[in-house]
Design a protein around this motif. Structure first.
Motif, PDB file in Angstrom:
ATOM      1  N   THR A   1      -2.141 -27.642 -29.090  1.00  0.00           N
ATOM      2  CA  THR A   1      -1.375 -26.426 -28.830  1.00  0.00           C
ATOM      3  C   THR A   1      -2.347 -25.348 -28.386  1.00  0.00           C
ATOM      4  OG1 THR A   1       0.371 -26.963 -30.401  1.00  0.00           O
ATOM      5  CG2 THR A   1       0.101 -24.641 -29.844  1.00  0.00           C
ATOM      6  N   LEU A   2      -1.988 -24.679 -27.310  1.00  0.00           N
ATOM      7  CA  LEU A   2      -2.841 -23.631 -26.759  1.00  0.00           C
ATOM      8  C   LEU A   2      -2.061 -22.333 -26.652  1.00  0.00           C
ATOM      9  CD1 LEU A   2      -4.393 -25.709 -23.823  1.00  0.00           C
ATOM     10  CD2 LEU A   2      -5.557 -25.060 -25.931  1.00  0.00           C
ATOM     11  N   THR A   3      -2.609 -21.263 -27.172  1.00  0.00           N
ATOM     12  CA  THR A   3      -1.989 -19.949 -26.956  1.00  0.00           C
ATOM     13  C   THR A   3      -2.217 -19.551 -25.507  1.00  0.00           C
ATOM     14  OG1 THR A   3      -4.010 -18.738 -27.464  1.00  0.00           O
ATOM     15  CG2 THR A   3      -2.555 -19.286 -29.335  1.00  0.00           C
ATOM     16  N   PRO A   4      -1.510 -18.510 -25.020  1.00  0.00           N
ATOM     17  CA  PRO A   4      -1.711 -18.118 -23.624  1.00  0.00           C
ATOM     18  C   PRO A   4      -3.172 -17.818 -23.289  1.00  0.00           C
ATOM     19  CG  PRO A   4       0.294 -17.101 -24.448  1.00  0.00           C
ATOM     20  CD  PRO A   4      -0.339 -17.801 -25.625  1.00  0.00           C
ATOM     21  N   SER A   5      -3.884 -17.145 -24.173  1.00  0.00           N
ATOM     22  CA  SER A   5      -5.291 -16.840 -23.877  1.00  0.00           C
ATOM     23  C   SER A   5      -6.141 -18.101 -23.866  1.00  0.00           C
ATOM     24  CB  SER A   5      -5.873 -15.883 -24.913  1.00  0.00           C
ATOM     25  OG  SER A   5      -5.186 -14.668 -24.871  1.00  0.00           O
ATOM     26  N   GLU A   6      -5.871 -19.000 -24.786  1.00  0.00           N
ATOM     27  CA  GLU A   6      -6.627 -20.257 -24.821  1.00  0.00           C
ATOM     28  C   GLU A   6      -6.350 -21.059 -23.553  1.00  0.00           C
ATOM     29  OE1 GLU A   6      -5.214 -21.852 -28.528  1.00  0.00           O
ATOM     30  OE2 GLU A   6      -6.664 -20.709 -29.725  1.00  0.00           O
ATOM     31  N   SER A   7      -5.117 -21.039 -23.096  1.00  0.00           N
ATOM     32  CA  SER A   7      -4.786 -21.724 -21.841  1.00  0.00           C
ATOM     33  C   SER A   7      -5.578 -21.125 -20.687  1.00  0.00           C
ATOM     34  CB  SER A   7      -3.294 -21.596 -21.531  1.00  0.00           C
ATOM     35  OG  SER A   7      -2.530 -22.436 -22.354  1.00  0.00           O
ATOM     36  N   LYS A   8      -5.626 -19.807 -20.635  1.00  0.00           N
ATOM     37  CA  LYS A   8      -6.371 -19.144 -19.555  1.00  0.00           C
ATOM     38  C   LYS A   8      -7.839 -19.554 -19.588  1.00  0.00           C
ATOM     39  CE  LYS A   8      -3.394 -15.044 -19.733  1.00  0.00           C
ATOM     40  NZ  LYS A   8      -2.647 -14.935 -18.482  1.00  0.00           N
ATOM     41  N   ARG A   9      -8.404 -19.654 -20.778  1.00  0.00           N
ATOM     42  CA  ARG A   9      -9.813 -20.032 -20.895  1.00  0.00           C
ATOM     43  C   ARG A   9     -10.029 -21.466 -20.395  1.00  0.00           C
ATOM     44  NH1 ARG A   9     -13.803 -17.233 -20.380  1.00  0.00           N
ATOM     45  NH2 ARG A   9     -13.023 -15.785 -21.931  1.00  0.00           N
ATOM     46  N   LEU A  10      -9.163 -22.378 -20.812  1.00  0.00           N
ATOM     47  CA  LEU A  10      -9.289 -23.772 -20.362  1.00  0.00           C
ATOM     48  C   LEU A  10      -9.155 -23.855 -18.848  1.00  0.00           C
ATOM     49  CD1 LEU A  10      -9.393 -26.862 -20.778  1.00  0.00           C
ATOM     50  CD2 LEU A  10      -6.918 -26.786 -21.197  1.00  0.00           C
ATOM     51  N   ILE A  11      -8.150 -23.178 -18.321  1.00  0.00           N
ATOM     52  CA  ILE A  11      -7.915 -23.216 -16.873  1.00  0.00           C
ATOM     53  C   ILE A  11      -9.109 -22.603 -16.138  1.00  0.00           C
ATOM     54  CG2 ILE A  11      -6.481 -22.229 -15.031  1.00  0.00           C
ATOM     55  CD1 ILE A  11      -4.095 -22.508 -17.034  1.00  0.00           C
ATOM     56  N   ALA A  12      -9.630 -21.505 -16.659  1.00  0.00           N
ATOM     57  CA  ALA A  12     -10.772 -20.852 -16.012  1.00  0.00           C
ATOM     58  C   ALA A  12     -11.993 -21.761 -16.000  1.00  0.00           C
ATOM     59  CB  ALA A  12     -11.109 -19.538 -16.733  1.00  0.00           C
ATOM     60  N   LYS A  13     -12.203 -22.477 -17.081  1.00  0.00           N
ATOM     61  CA  LYS A  13     -13.365 -23.391 -17.131  1.00  0.00           C
ATOM     62  C   LYS A  13     -13.215 -24.506 -16.107  1.00  0.00           C
ATOM     63  CE  LYS A  13     -15.130 -22.432 -21.714  1.00  0.00           C
ATOM     64  NZ  LYS A  13     -16.488 -22.043 -21.297  1.00  0.00           N
ATOM     65  N   ALA A  14     -11.976 -24.946 -15.907  1.00  0.00           N
ATOM     66  CA  ALA A  14     -11.758 -26.010 -14.926  1.00  0.00           C
ATOM     67  C   ALA A  14     -11.919 -25.478 -13.503  1.00  0.00           C
ATOM     68  CB  ALA A  14     -10.369 -26.613 -15.109  1.00  0.00           C
ATOM     69  N   VAL A  15     -11.303 -24.349 -13.217  1.00  0.00           N
ATOM     70  CA  VAL A  15     -11.366 -23.810 -11.847  1.00  0.00           C
ATOM     71  C   VAL A  15     -12.804 -23.509 -11.451  1.00  0.00           C
ATOM     72  CG1 VAL A  15     -10.721 -21.842 -10.390  1.00  0.00           C
ATOM     73  CG2 VAL A  15      -9.002 -22.914 -11.852  1.00  0.00           C
ATOM     74  N   SER A  16     -13.570 -22.946 -12.393  1.00  0.00           N
ATOM     75  CA  SER A  16     -14.955 -22.578 -12.071  1.00  0.00           C
ATOM     76  C   SER A  16     -15.821 -23.813 -11.817  1.00  0.00           C
ATOM     77  CB  SER A  16     -15.559 -21.718 -13.187  1.00  0.00           C
ATOM     78  OG  SER A  16     -15.653 -22.455 -14.383  1.00  0.00           O
ATOM     79  N   ARG A  17     -15.364 -24.987 -12.241  1.00  0.00           N
ATOM     80  CA  ARG A  17     -16.107 -26.214 -12.029  1.00  0.00           C
ATOM     81  C   ARG A  17     -15.554 -27.064 -10.890  1.00  0.00           C
ATOM     82  NH1 ARG A  17     -16.731 -24.971 -17.526  1.00  0.00           N
ATOM     83  NH2 ARG A  17     -18.382 -25.991 -18.676  1.00  0.00           N
ATOM     84  N   MET A  18     -14.495 -26.625 -10.234  1.00  0.00           N
ATOM     85  CA  MET A  18     -13.928 -27.402  -9.135  1.00  0.00           C
ATOM     86  C   MET A  18     -14.942 -27.517  -8.006  1.00  0.00           C
ATOM     87  SD  MET A  18     -10.048 -25.913  -8.960  1.00  0.00           S
ATOM     88  CE  MET A  18      -9.487 -26.905  -7.586  1.00  0.00           C
ATOM     89  N   ASP A  19     -14.983 -28.671  -7.361  1.00  0.00           N
ATOM     90  CA  ASP A  19     -15.927 -28.876  -6.249  1.00  0.00           C
ATOM     91  C   ASP A  19     -15.724 -27.819  -5.163  1.00  0.00           C
ATOM     92  OD1 ASP A  19     -15.823 -32.543  -6.354  1.00  0.00           O
ATOM     93  OD2 ASP A  19     -16.975 -31.070  -7.498  1.00  0.00           O
ATOM     94  N   ALA A  20     -14.464 -27.546  -4.839  1.00  0.00           N
ATOM     95  CA  ALA A  20     -14.185 -26.576  -3.763  1.00  0.00           C
ATOM     96  C   ALA A  20     -14.707 -25.193  -4.129  1.00  0.00           C
ATOM     97  CB  ALA A  20     -12.685 -26.516  -3.490  1.00  0.00           C
ATOM     98  N   VAL A  21     -14.586 -24.831  -5.398  1.00  0.00           N
ATOM     99  CA  VAL A  21     -15.032 -23.500  -5.826  1.00  0.00           C
ATOM    100  C   VAL A  21     -16.564 -23.446  -5.842  1.00  0.00           C
ATOM    101  CG1 VAL A  21     -15.026 -21.861  -7.752  1.00  0.00           C
ATOM    102  CG2 VAL A  21     -12.932 -23.047  -7.122  1.00  0.00           C
TER     103      VAL A  21
END
Lengths: 91, 281
Positions: B6-26
Motif C-alpha cells: 500500500t502506497l500513500t499518494p506521496s509514497e507513490s510520487k516518490r516511487l514514480i519519481a525514482k523510476a522516471v529519473s532512471r528511465m533510459d530516455a530520461v
C-alpha cells in the motif's frame, strides 16, 4: 583492492544482490551478497566485496549465475563483469 | 512470488519519481539534450531525484492544485521558483519550453504530470488557466516531431474515462457553479505513462495490479497493489520500498487567497477569510 565497473543499463534495483545472498544462504540479505551495486554520477557501478566470496554460483548449474538470471535491465553487462570480460568500463 | 503493498499518494510520487529519473530516455536526454519538467508535485519529486536535492519543495512547485476541498490556484508569492528547463543536466534560466523545443534534439524529453488517467491510458490535464497553461506551448512540436512525452501519474487519479471527463468539464463558460477554479480538460492519448505499476516494472521487472484504493488516517488517496515477480526481485523491491519510499511525508497544499483570487467563477472568489466556510481553512 576493490575494482568497480560501471554497469550499463543498471537501475540500482539490487535484485542481483538479493539473488546472490539467496545463493549463499537460502535467505535474503544484502550483507550476504558477494557483489555490491553503488550509485555514481554517471549511473550504477558494481564491485565484488572484499573478501571475495563469489563462487560463480557453484552448484546452480553451468553458467547459471543467479545475479544475471534475476537481473531485469543489465544482464549483458553483469555477465561480462562476472566473467571479467570487456563490456562495461572502469568506474 | 507475490507481494501486496500500500502506497500513500506521496509514497507513490516518490516511487514514480525514482523510476522516471532512471528511465533510459530520461538519462539520455539528461546527458545529451533537454529535459523539460513542467511544474507539479510529482515532477518536483523527479527534480529532487535528478538533482539529488531534497530541498526542492513539492508543495510550492505547482500552480493549479487540488487542496483544502477545492480545485484551487495558489498565489504567485507562495510558489517556489525552480528551474523547468535543463540542458545536458544543467538548469537553464530564461529559456522557455517553446525555445528549448525549437532547439531540436532527438533525445529531448518533456515530463508533465496529469490530473486523471483512465484504464485505456488516456491522460487528462485540467486547465483553468486563461491561456490553457503548459500544453498549448508544447503540444505542437511534441506531436509533429515525435518528441518523447512522459506522464508520471499516480493511480489515485484513475477515473473511468478521461474523454467523458473532458466532455463533462467542457470549459469554464459552461459551468454554472464551481467550488474552485473552473476550466476544461485536455485529453492526451499517446504519452508514455508511468504509474506505480510501470515504475515497479521499470525498476524491478515486476507485474503489478491495482486492487484497492482509499483509506483513512493518512491513507486518503492511497493505492493497494499486488506485484508478482521472481523471489529476488520481489525481495529487492520490498527492501527498496522500505528504505527509499515508505514514510514519504504528505505534501502540504498551499491554498490560494480567495480575497484577491482572479478566478471569478469560483463560488468563493472575493470572500474575506471571515466569510469563507470553516471547512476550507
Amino acid at each position: 583492492m576493490e575494482t568497480r565497473k560501471m554497469l550499463k543499463g543498471c537501475v540500482g534495483c539490487k535484485a542481483c544482490e538479493m539473488a546472490c545472498s539467496m545463493h549463499h544462504t537460502d535467505g535474503f540479505g544484502f550483507r550476504h551478497s558477494s557483489i555490491e551495486i553503488q550509485w555514481e554520477k554517471e549511473g550504477y557501478s558494481i564491485a565484488f566485496k572484499d573478501p571475495m566470496t563469489c563462487d560463480t554460483c557453484e552448484g546452480e548449474g553451468e553458467n547459471n549465475y543467479q545475479c544475471v538470471k534475476y537481473c531485469y535491465r543489465a544482464k549483458d553487462a553483469l555477465k561480462a563483469f562476472i566473467l571479467n570480460t570487456e563490456e562495461g568500463g572502469e568506474a | 512470488m507475490k507481494a501486496v503493498v500500500t502506497l500513500t499518494p506521496s509514497e507513490s510520487k516518490r516511487l514514480i519519481a525514482k523510476a522516471v529519473s532512471r528511465m533510459d530516455a530520461v538519462r539520455d536526454a539528461w546527458d545529451k539534450a533537454y529535459v523539460l519538467i513542467a511544474d507539479g508535485t510529482t515532477n518536483a519529486f523527479i527534480k529532487q531525484e535528478l538533482l539529488e536535492d531534497r530541498s526542492i519543495a513539492a508543495g510550492g512547485s505547482t500552480i493549479g492544485l487540488s487542496t483544502a476541498g477545492l480545485l484551487c490556484v495558489n498565489i504567485p508569492k507562495n510558489r517556489k521558483s525552480y528551474a523547468n528547463v535543463f540542458y545536458k543536466g544543467k538548469a537553464v534560466e530564461g529559456t522557455s519550453f517553446a525555445e528549448a523545443l525549437a532547439d531540436h534534439h532527438r533525445e529531448t524529453v518533456v515530463i508533465k504530470g496529469a490530473n486523471a488517467i483512465d484504464p485505456e491510458g488516456n491522460i487528462g490535464i485540467i486547465t483553468t488557466g486563461f491561456d490553457g497553461g503548459t500544453i498549448p506551448r508544447v503540444i505542437g512540436p511534441i506531436t509533429s516531431k515525435g518528441i518523447t512525452f512522459i506522464t508520471p501519474v499516480g493511480l489515485e487519479k484513475l477515473v473511468p474515462s478521461v474523454p467523458l471527463a473532458a466532455k463533462a468539464f467542457n470549459g469554464a463558460q459552461n459551468i454554472d457553479i464551481t467550488m474552485g477554479a473552473a476550466g476544461g480538460m485536455f485529453v492526451l492519448t499517446n504519452t508514455i505513462v508511468v504509474t506505480e505499476i510501470e515504475a515497479a516494472k521499470l525498476l524491478f521487472g515486476l507485474e503489478g495490479t491495482l486492487v484497492a484504493a482509499g483509506g483513512i488516517g493518512g491513507n486518503e488517496g492511497a493505492v493497494t497493489l499486488v506485484f508478482n515477480g521472481e523471489e529476488p526481485q520481489i525481495e529487492a523491491f520490498v527492501s527498496f520500498l522500505e528504505k527509499e519510499v515508505k514514510g514519504e511525508p504528505a505534501i502540504r497544499g498551499i491554498k490560494g487567497d480567495c480575497r484577491t483570487c482572479k478566478y471569478k467563477d469560483c463560488r468563493y472568489s472575493g470572500l474575506e477569510e471571515s466569510e469563507q466556510p470553516d471547512w476550507m481553512n
